[in-house]
Enzyme design. Structure first.
Site, PDB file in Angstrom:
ATOM      1  CD  GLU A  25      36.735  29.250  44.742  1.00 20.14           C
ATOM      2  OE1 GLU A  25      35.262  28.710  45.165  1.00 20.14           O
ATOM      3  OE2 GLU A  25      36.072  30.628  45.187  1.00 20.14           O
ATOM      4  CB  VAL A  87      27.981  38.170  40.927  1.00 21.88           C
ATOM      5  CG1 VAL A  87      26.933  38.856  39.778  1.00 21.88           C
ATOM      6  CG2 VAL A  87      27.367  38.528  42.307  1.00 21.88           C
ATOM      7  N   GLY A  95      26.116  45.543  40.080  1.00 23.29           N
ATOM      8  CA  GLY A  95      25.914  46.467  42.217  1.00 23.29           C
ATOM      9  C   GLY A  95      25.663  44.985  42.453  1.00 23.29           C
ATOM     10  N   GLY A  97      27.019  41.759  43.467  1.00 25.56           N
ATOM     11  CA  GLY A  97      27.989  41.654  44.709  1.00 25.56           C
ATOM     12  C   GLY A  97      28.077  42.798  46.007  1.00 25.56           C
ATOM     13  CG  ASN A 120      38.716  35.314  43.170  1.00 25.06           C
ATOM     14  OD1 ASN A 120      38.741  36.288  42.006  1.00 25.06           O
ATOM     15  ND2 ASN A 120      37.909  34.852  43.234  1.00 25.06           N
ATOM     16  CE1 TYR A 127      33.604  39.730  48.175  1.00 28.92           C
ATOM     17  CE2 TYR A 127      35.985  38.408  48.106  1.00 28.92           C
ATOM     18  CZ  TYR A 127      34.843  38.591  48.244  1.00 28.92           C
ATOM     19  OH  TYR A 127      34.163  38.201  47.688  1.00 28.92           O
ATOM     20  CD  GLU A 136      49.214  41.304  55.635  1.00 29.02           C
ATOM     21  OE1 GLU A 136      49.860  39.654  55.396  1.00 29.02           O
ATOM     22  OE2 GLU A 136      48.352  41.420  54.539  1.00 29.02           O
TER      23      GLU A 136
END
Length: 154
Positions: A25, A87, A95, A97, A120, A127, A136
């Site tokens: 990150e 991960v 598989g 995550g 990201n 997701y 939102e």
């Protein structure tokens, strides 16, 4: 897919995963955790968070989910805040995550919520592929701890 609750002997692996996540990150400079403080908060008498580990069949740690309990006043029940899911690159698309997220969903009949960095895209797509929805109209706020006297005297 072997998943298990972390134990104190896993602390060094957990810290290593946190650092790998921070590096991914581009936030490694923000990792200031102290091993003993982390040990106390994860494995002490009053843990603040829990960790699930994903392992390979030969017991190598592939990834982790660090989470804690929340409470929804609207639902009137507890849920889970997923603080970190990571991960290792060499185990992605196998598989791990998905298994970690599914286990968190199994652990609660409330919400599972988390934040994701807006840049990201691989994680956002992952997701969304699991059916998660972006909220939102909601923003994230933070108060960082005040600098300690120890840090300010350095």
């Amino acid at each position: 897919m072997p998943l298990r609750a972390a134990v104190e002997a896993d602390l060094d692996d957990i810290i290593s995963l946190i650092k790998a996540l921070a590096e991914y990150e581009k936030l490694l400079h923000e990792v200031v955790l102290k091993r003993e403080v982390m040990r106390e908060h994860l494995f002490g008498p009053n843990p603040a968070a829990k960790v699930l580990l994903a392992e390979t069949d030969d017991h190598k740690v592939a990834g982790f989910a660090l989470y804690f309990t929340t409470f929804s006043t609207f639902l009137g029940r507890p849920g889970i805040w997923l603080e970190d899911l990571f991960v290792l690159p060499e185990y992605r698309k196998h598989g791990y995550g998905k298994a970690l997220i599914q286990e968190l969903r199994r652990l609660t009949d409330g919400r599972v919520e988390w934040a994701v960095l807006d840049w990201n895209e691989p994680s956002i797509k992952f997701y969304e592929s699991l059916g998660a929805k972006r909220l939102e109209g909601w923003g994230t706020f933070r108060w960082d701890p005040a600098p300690s006297a120890e840090a300010s005297s350095s």
